[in-house]
Design a protein around this motif. Structure first.
Motif, PDB file in Angstrom:
ATOM      1  N   ALA A   1      10.458  25.291  20.872  1.00 17.71           N
ATOM      2  CA  ALA A   1      10.307  23.925  21.377  1.00 17.71           C
ATOM      3  C   ALA A   1      10.013  23.957  22.869  1.00 17.71           C
ATOM      4  CB  ALA A   1      11.579  23.111  21.123  1.00 17.71           C
ATOM      5  N   ALA A   2       9.412  22.880  23.334  1.00 18.67           N
ATOM      6  CA  ALA A   2       9.156  22.711  24.767  1.00 18.67           C
ATOM      7  C   ALA A   2      10.479  22.496  25.496  1.00 18.67           C
ATOM      8  CB  ALA A   2       8.236  21.514  24.983  1.00 18.67           C
ATOM      9  N   GLY A   3      10.463  22.687  26.792  1.00 22.50           N
ATOM     10  CA  GLY A   3      11.659  22.552  27.600  1.00 22.50           C
ATOM     11  C   GLY A   3      12.236  21.154  27.610  1.00 22.50           C
ATOM     12  N   THR A   4      13.538  21.079  27.872  1.00 18.89           N
ATOM     13  CA  THR A   4      14.239  19.811  28.004  1.00 18.89           C
ATOM     14  C   THR A   4      15.163  19.889  29.210  1.00 18.89           C
ATOM     15  OG1 THR A   4      16.080  20.508  26.600  1.00 18.89           O
ATOM     16  CG2 THR A   4      14.237  19.393  25.499  1.00 18.89           C
ATOM     17  N   ARG A   5      15.602  18.753  29.670  1.00 20.20           N
ATOM     18  CA  ARG A   5      16.500  18.704  30.828  1.00 20.20           C
ATOM     19  C   ARG A   5      17.904  19.198  30.468  1.00 20.20           C
ATOM     20  NH1 ARG A   5      19.221  13.958  33.939  1.00 20.20           N
ATOM     21  NH2 ARG A   5      19.579  14.995  35.913  1.00 20.20           N
ATOM     22  N   ASP A   6      18.363  18.839  29.265  1.00 19.50           N
ATOM     23  CA  ASP A   6      19.698  19.220  28.816  1.00 19.50           C
ATOM     24  C   ASP A   6      19.601  20.190  27.653  1.00 19.50           C
ATOM     25  OD1 ASP A   6      20.875  17.389  30.600  1.00 19.50           O
ATOM     26  OD2 ASP A   6      20.693  15.776  29.132  1.00 19.50           O
ATOM     27  N   GLY A   7      20.570  21.069  27.544  1.00 19.96           N
ATOM     28  CA  GLY A   7      20.674  21.987  26.426  1.00 19.96           C
ATOM     29  C   GLY A   7      22.115  21.998  25.954  1.00 19.96           C
ATOM     30  N   TYR A   8      22.325  22.449  24.736  1.00 18.41           N
ATOM     31  CA  TYR A   8      23.660  22.435  24.152  1.00 18.41           C
ATOM     32  C   TYR A   8      23.985  23.783  23.543  1.00 18.41           C
ATOM     33  CZ  TYR A   8      23.342  17.429  24.808  1.00 18.41           C
ATOM     34  OH  TYR A   8      23.220  16.196  25.374  1.00 18.41           O
ATOM     35  N   THR A   9      25.223  24.214  23.744  1.00 19.00           N
ATOM     36  CA  THR A   9      25.696  25.443  23.123  1.00 19.00           C
ATOM     37  C   THR A   9      26.761  25.075  22.109  1.00 19.00           C
ATOM     38  OG1 THR A   9      27.379  25.804  24.829  1.00 19.00           O
ATOM     39  CG2 THR A   9      25.229  26.864  25.158  1.00 19.00           C
ATOM     40  N   ILE A  10      26.950  25.958  21.167  1.00 19.78           N
ATOM     41  CA  ILE A  10      27.952  25.738  20.132  1.00 19.78           C
ATOM     42  C   ILE A  10      28.690  27.049  19.927  1.00 19.78           C
ATOM     43  CG2 ILE A  10      26.374  26.161  18.230  1.00 19.78           C
ATOM     44  CD1 ILE A  10      27.894  23.555  17.014  1.00 19.78           C
ATOM     45  N   ALA A  11      30.001  26.978  19.864  1.00 20.62           N
ATOM     46  CA  ALA A  11      30.802  28.199  19.824  1.00 20.62           C
ATOM     47  C   ALA A  11      31.955  28.076  18.838  1.00 20.62           C
ATOM     48  CB  ALA A  11      31.351  28.506  21.219  1.00 20.62           C
TER      49      ALA A  11
ATOM     50  N   GLY B   1      33.278  23.857   8.698  1.00 25.94           N
ATOM     51  CA  GLY B   1      34.372  24.129   9.619  1.00 25.94           C
ATOM     52  C   GLY B   1      34.181  23.479  10.968  1.00 25.94           C
ATOM     53  N   LYS B   2      35.025  23.888  11.914  1.00 26.13           N
ATOM     54  CA  LYS B   2      35.016  23.318  13.262  1.00 26.13           C
ATOM     55  C   LYS B   2      34.229  24.197  14.220  1.00 26.13           C
ATOM     56  CE  LYS B   2      39.348  20.849  12.809  1.00 26.13           C
ATOM     57  NZ  LYS B   2      40.680  20.624  13.359  1.00 26.13           N
ATOM     58  N   ALA B   3      33.679  23.546  15.246  1.00 26.41           N
ATOM     59  CA  ALA B   3      32.934  24.230  16.300  1.00 26.41           C
ATOM     60  C   ALA B   3      33.125  23.457  17.597  1.00 26.41           C
ATOM     61  CB  ALA B   3      31.453  24.309  15.951  1.00 26.41           C
ATOM     62  N   VAL B   4      32.955  24.139  18.722  1.00 28.70           N
ATOM     63  CA  VAL B   4      33.044  23.508  20.036  1.00 28.70           C
ATOM     64  C   VAL B   4      31.625  23.362  20.579  1.00 28.70           C
ATOM     65  CG1 VAL B   4      33.904  23.705  22.396  1.00 28.70           C
ATOM     66  CG2 VAL B   4      35.300  24.523  20.489  1.00 28.70           C
ATOM     67  N   VAL B   5      31.220  22.138  20.892  1.00 32.92           N
ATOM     68  CA  VAL B   5      29.900  21.838  21.452  1.00 32.92           C
ATOM     69  C   VAL B   5      30.055  21.582  22.944  1.00 32.92           C
ATOM     70  CG1 VAL B   5      27.992  20.185  21.468  1.00 32.92           C
ATOM     71  CG2 VAL B   5      29.074  20.824  19.302  1.00 32.92           C
ATOM     72  N   THR B   6      29.171  22.164  23.760  1.00 30.98           N
ATOM     73  CA  THR B   6      29.195  21.959  25.203  1.00 30.98           C
ATOM     74  C   THR B   6      27.808  21.572  25.690  1.00 30.98           C
ATOM     75  OG1 THR B   6      30.963  23.599  25.431  1.00 30.98           O
ATOM     76  CG2 THR B   6      29.743  23.020  27.437  1.00 30.98           C
ATOM     77  N   ARG B   7      27.746  20.527  26.498  1.00 27.32           N
ATOM     78  CA  ARG B   7      26.481  20.096  27.093  1.00 27.32           C
ATOM     79  C   ARG B   7      26.240  20.898  28.359  1.00 27.32           C
ATOM     80  NH1 ARG B   7      25.152  14.744  30.420  1.00 27.32           N
ATOM     81  NH2 ARG B   7      22.929  15.099  30.664  1.00 27.32           N
ATOM     82  N   GLY B   8      25.031  21.418  28.510  1.00 28.09           N
ATOM     83  CA  GLY B   8      24.697  22.192  29.694  1.00 28.09           C
ATOM     84  C   GLY B   8      23.269  21.956  30.126  1.00 28.09           C
ATOM     85  N   HIS B   9      22.784  22.813  30.981  1.00 25.78           N
ATOM     86  CA  HIS B   9      21.413  22.722  31.466  1.00 25.78           C
ATOM     87  C   HIS B   9      20.448  23.113  30.367  1.00 25.78           C
ATOM     88  CE1 HIS B   9      22.661  22.038  35.564  1.00 25.78           C
ATOM     89  NE2 HIS B   9      23.514  23.044  35.452  1.00 25.78           N
ATOM     90  N   GLY B  10      19.280  22.491  30.379  1.00 18.75           N
ATOM     91  CA  GLY B  10      18.252  22.816  29.407  1.00 18.75           C
ATOM     92  C   GLY B  10      17.492  24.071  29.796  1.00 18.75           C
TER      93      GLY B  10
ATOM     94  N   SER C   1      20.989  30.049  20.654  1.00 16.65           N
ATOM     95  CA  SER C   1      22.124  30.086  21.577  1.00 16.65           C
ATOM     96  C   SER C   1      22.210  28.832  22.440  1.00 16.65           C
ATOM     97  CB  SER C   1      22.123  31.336  22.455  1.00 16.65           C
ATOM     98  OG  SER C   1      22.268  32.484  21.661  1.00 16.65           O
ATOM     99  N   VAL C   2      21.095  28.358  22.956  1.00 11.75           N
ATOM    100  CA  VAL C   2      21.017  27.055  23.626  1.00 11.75           C
ATOM    101  C   VAL C   2      20.036  26.233  22.804  1.00 11.75           C
ATOM    102  CG1 VAL C   2      20.446  25.789  25.726  1.00 11.75           C
ATOM    103  CG2 VAL C   2      21.443  28.078  25.889  1.00 11.75           C
ATOM    104  N   TYR C   3      20.462  25.029  22.388  1.00  7.43           N
ATOM    105  CA  TYR C   3      19.674  24.209  21.465  1.00  7.43           C
ATOM    106  C   TYR C   3      19.226  22.912  22.127  1.00  7.43           C
ATOM    107  CZ  TYR C   3      21.633  27.508  18.129  1.00  7.43           C
ATOM    108  OH  TYR C   3      21.987  28.655  17.469  1.00  7.43           O
ATOM    109  N   THR C   4      18.126  22.339  21.617  1.00  6.68           N
ATOM    110  CA  THR C   4      17.564  21.103  22.159  1.00  6.68           C
ATOM    111  C   THR C   4      18.433  19.899  21.793  1.00  6.68           C
ATOM    112  OG1 THR C   4      16.180  20.740  20.210  1.00  6.68           O
ATOM    113  CG2 THR C   4      15.200  21.985  22.045  1.00  6.68           C
TER     114      THR C   4
END
Length: 173
Positions: free
Chosen positions: A147-157, A121-130, A98-101
């Motif tokens: 995976a270990a934590g990161t500062r940023d995380g990404y969602t795809i919808a 197909g198409k998807a919407v990518v959003t940059r968010g908190h890690g 759901s939230v990816y590195t």
């Protein structure tokens, strides 16, 4: 630019929740860290920005299986882009659920999240908190790793038409 001065409509989509969440204070709002929560999570998208002009759908960016979230170059938190993915990327690098590195394959994440059809197909990518830690899971679209934590995380919808039509007015890129 793109943020309404006095509110607007939001589109919420329900997605599977994670085992834990990292708390974040973004200056105007704060969230609390939480673990052991089983249930759903939600993605929120502005769909009515009141004072912005009507626009045509945002063109998508054509990606390959090797393209990562980092290569998209999304700058501010909350910025989004529509991408076009091929099918068959499930073997590319992928960490999280759901939230990816940032180093995860965008198209592998789209397959894992179940937002692509049999022909891509198409998807919407959003940059968010890690996250403090990412958990891998098996899904219909393949397997992701821990995976270990990161500062940023990404969602795809899923690219719901209202989201795509209004993404251009946000001018995040």
């Amino acid at each position: 630019h793109g943020t309404p001065p006095s509110g607007g409509e939001m589109l919420l989509t329900r997605v599977p929740g994670l085992e834990s969440y990292r708390g974040v204070d973004s200056g105007g709002a704060a969230t609390l860290a939480a673990t052991g929560l089983n249930g759903d999570a939600f993605h929120a998208y502005p769909i009515d920005t009141i004072d912005t002009r009507s626009c045509a759908p945002l063109p998508s960016r054509l990606l390959g299986c090797e393209d990562t979230f980092t290569t998209l170059g999304l700058k501010p938190l909350g910025s989004s882009v529509v991408v076009q993915c091929p099918v068959g990327c499930s073997r590319a690098t992928l960490s999280g659920t759901s939230v990816y590195t940032p180093d995860s394959s965008v198209c592998s994440a789209a397959e894992h999240a179940g937002v692509l059809g049999d022909t891509g197909g198409k998807a919407v990518v959003t940059r968010g908190h890690g996250q403090d830690v990412y958990f891998g899971t098996q899904s219909i679209g393949g397997r992701s790793s821990d995976a270990a934590g990161t500062r940023d995380g990404y969602t795809i919808a899923l690219p719901i038409p209202e989201v795509i039509a209004h993404a251009a007015t946000a001018q995040f890129l």
